[in-house]
Design a protein around this motif. Sequence first.
Motif, short mmCIF file in Angstrom:
data_model
loop_
_atom_site.label_atom_id
_atom_site.label_comp_id
_atom_site.label_asym_id
_atom_site.label_seq_id
_atom_site.Cartn_x
_atom_site.Cartn_y
_atom_site.Cartn_z
N ARG A 511 -7.64 18.39 1.37
CA ARG A 511 -8.11 19.69 1.88
C ARG A 511 -7.03 20.72 1.54
N MET A 512 -7.06 21.17 0.32
CA MET A 512 -5.95 21.95 -0.22
C MET A 512 -5.85 23.34 0.40
N GLY A 513 -6.98 23.95 0.76
CA GLY A 513 -6.94 25.30 1.29
C GLY A 513 -6.12 25.39 2.56
N ALA A 514 -6.30 24.45 3.48
CA ALA A 514 -5.54 24.47 4.73
C ALA A 514 -4.06 24.24 4.47
N ALA A 515 -3.73 23.34 3.55
CA ALA A 515 -2.32 23.08 3.24
C ALA A 515 -1.65 24.32 2.65
N ILE A 516 -2.35 25.04 1.78
CA ILE A 516 -1.79 26.27 1.20
C ILE A 516 -1.60 27.32 2.28
N ARG A 517 -2.54 27.44 3.20
CA ARG A 517 -2.39 28.43 4.28
C ARG A 517 -1.18 28.10 5.16
N TYR A 518 -0.97 26.82 5.45
CA TYR A 518 0.19 26.46 6.26
C TYR A 518 1.49 26.76 5.49
N ALA A 519 1.54 26.42 4.21
CA ALA A 519 2.73 26.71 3.41
C ALA A 519 2.98 28.21 3.33
N THR A 520 1.92 29.01 3.30
CA THR A 520 2.07 30.47 3.25
C THR A 520 2.72 31.00 4.52
N THR A 521 2.34 30.43 5.68
CA THR A 521 2.97 30.88 6.93
C THR A 521 4.47 30.60 6.94
N ILE A 522 4.90 29.52 6.29
CA ILE A 522 6.34 29.22 6.21
C ILE A 522 7.03 30.21 5.28
N LEU A 523 6.45 30.43 4.10
CA LEU A 523 7.08 31.31 3.12
C LEU A 523 7.06 32.76 3.57
N ALA A 524 6.03 33.16 4.35
CA ALA A 524 5.95 34.55 4.80
C ALA A 524 7.13 34.93 5.70
N LYS A 525 7.78 33.95 6.30
CA LYS A 525 8.93 34.23 7.18
C LYS A 525 10.25 34.29 6.43
N ARG A 526 10.24 33.96 5.16
CA ARG A 526 11.47 33.95 4.38
C ARG A 526 11.84 35.37 3.96
N PRO A 527 13.15 35.68 3.92
CA PRO A 527 13.57 37.05 3.58
C PRO A 527 13.68 37.30 2.09
N GLU A 528 13.58 36.27 1.25
CA GLU A 528 13.80 36.44 -0.18
C GLU A 528 12.70 37.31 -0.82
N ALA A 529 13.05 37.95 -1.91
CA ALA A 529 12.10 38.82 -2.61
C ALA A 529 11.05 37.99 -3.35
N LEU A 530 11.50 36.93 -4.05
CA LEU A 530 10.56 36.05 -4.76
C LEU A 530 10.38 34.78 -3.96
N ARG A 531 9.12 34.51 -3.57
CA ARG A 531 8.80 33.31 -2.81
C ARG A 531 7.79 32.51 -3.62
N LEU A 532 8.26 31.41 -4.18
CA LEU A 532 7.47 30.60 -5.10
C LEU A 532 6.87 29.40 -4.37
N LEU A 533 5.57 29.18 -4.56
CA LEU A 533 4.87 28.02 -4.02
C LEU A 533 4.43 27.15 -5.19
N MET A 534 5.06 26.00 -5.37
CA MET A 534 4.70 25.08 -6.43
C MET A 534 3.86 23.94 -5.85
N ILE A 535 2.65 23.76 -6.37
CA ILE A 535 1.70 22.77 -5.87
C ILE A 535 1.60 21.64 -6.88
N LEU A 536 1.86 20.42 -6.43
CA LEU A 536 1.70 19.23 -7.28
C LEU A 536 0.39 18.57 -6.90
N SER A 537 -0.51 18.42 -7.85
CA SER A 537 -1.83 17.88 -7.55
C SER A 537 -2.29 16.96 -8.66
N ASP A 538 -3.25 16.09 -8.33
CA ASP A 538 -3.82 15.20 -9.35
C ASP A 538 -5.33 15.36 -9.44
#
Length: 615
Positions: A511-538
């Motif tokens: 269920r990739m959509g929920a996992a991406i939304r949770y990861a977004t909540t973590i990255l949204a709290k980071r102060p860095e200018a570039l916040r990269l989300l790398m997804i490994l999938s098969d």
Amino acid sequence: MEEFIGGLWHRFITRAATRSYPQAVVRLADMERTAGILFRALGGDPGLRVAPAAEVEHGARRNWLARLAHTGEKTAHAARDDETLRLPAEITLFPERSLNRDLYLWLIAQGAALDVDQALADNWIVANQTASAATLAAFPGFATRYRRLVDAVLAERPDPAKLPADEAAAERAIRQALLAPGSVGSLPAARKPPTPVALWLYPAPVSIDRRQSPANPTPAESRDGGSKTSDATERRRQAQREDMPDGKNGLILPFRAESLLSFADFVKVNRAHDEDTDDDPAKAAGEMDTISVAQDGHDTSSKVRFDLDLPSAAHDDFPLQSGILLPEWDWKKQTLKRDMCSVTVLDARDAEPGPLPSRLVRPARSLRRQLEALTPARRWIKNQPEGTELDIDACVRAFADRRTGHSVGNSGGYQSCERRERDLCCLVLADLSLSTDTWVSDDQRVIDVIRDSLWLFSEALGATGDPFGIYGFSSRRREHIRIHRIKDFDEKIDDRIRGRIGALKPGFYTRMGAAIRYATTILAKRPEALRLLMILSDGKPNDVDHYEGRYGIEDTRMSLNAARQEGVRPFCVTIDKEGQGYLPHLFGPAGYTILRNPAELPARLPRLYAQLTAG
């Protein structure tokens, strides 16, 4: 001798009756990438995928030679529904290969302009004419190809003068509709269906709606545990629901020779047992035009698998946080459903701290040296009015200027040290579904490749100093989405983190959509200018409930759009060879990469990170 002569006769009569040109064949596999790009470029729904169509009996009149040879009974209709554009697996209709290729291109354009609702309302002849007229009006460059195709198709169609009156009227109407799209309002009734029109799309076969299925999946539905492996052709079949025969007195029947074949259709066969090694149900299904599905009340899960049952609390990973509610996008209703998914964050129970595996020590050392170029370097700024050290060169120049009478004042005789930091962070989100339990070589599974990738990635990023986190995910329905914490941003790489990576094991579904939304909540709290989300999938997003096909694709797409609005840059690394059909719709043309060889992932992942963050 009798069999030899029969074989010769069969080959001769089949060759004489077959109206095709194998030497000019064009296959969908060769056109698949072009088909997807062209379909979207012509304004087609970007969420649709292109797949082969199944051959079905058309019921049209055939000549005496075809009836004698038993050929021409089936054809692969091009079709389109809300999720898929179905095209023939290969086209050998014309003697020129260019015409066969142009037919593919026209069917793609026809599919992009077709009104599916009108086609499903039994107005398919009007819908095809409307689509043809709209395509020719919007893209005049297709006019020449269309005329060539119409002339070639009409030359292959039966002569109305040789048909019965009712069939001749239908044939003349089809010819008129092809020559002047939009001029025919309906197809005259006839005793037999007309010969299939190669330039038109037909109504898509009706498939079983999973929402009509029982709430609990049958063992046959759930035994694969989210594996993405399927029939290589993925052909759509006509389907119908039937009541399960009770089996009472099944063999006490009055003997009638014509009943033998029909009785075989209702023989109860349990194909879900592991012991049935000689059966090939996929091959059997591939030879059927209509697949009947019935709900069997008997539960045979004890003979199949147990690994999809949730583990008990005593053997499951430690829950760090549970009951995190997230939304989900319903693409059919075009609405975002609030609090639809429940997330549980877990910590590995059996993770024993340990060093990096010896086989990865040398590759890790090599990757660290390569990524050291990204490490922020110290730079001395000279000729400053203030600084931590004297600028000897500036002092010598000032002294020489004063001795020669060319003093220009106090321009600065100090130098300061500046350290430029990289203002970025990265979160790696790894797919841990049960499909990662599949083998990619004789001694390596997908989950093994993922472990090696995360080990090398974490070791290599230690050379850059960039903050990063690593998480994994799997799911079993919307109420149990598992997020595995592997490394938080504030944790350092040590034997404890390496032990968590080594404890990773295949989970449930994707269920990739929920996992991406949770990861977004973590990255949204980071102060860095570039916040990269790398997804490994098969493979594609999917789950045991309605989260499959277009539903899962569109929910994942909406979660990615929400991530971009939060300033997160998503990027997908996949080993799914069919990813070209749906990844551009999700990540854009430059937002993903497909690795044809899964064994390359461990070495490629750090290098991809370096490319994405080099600027």
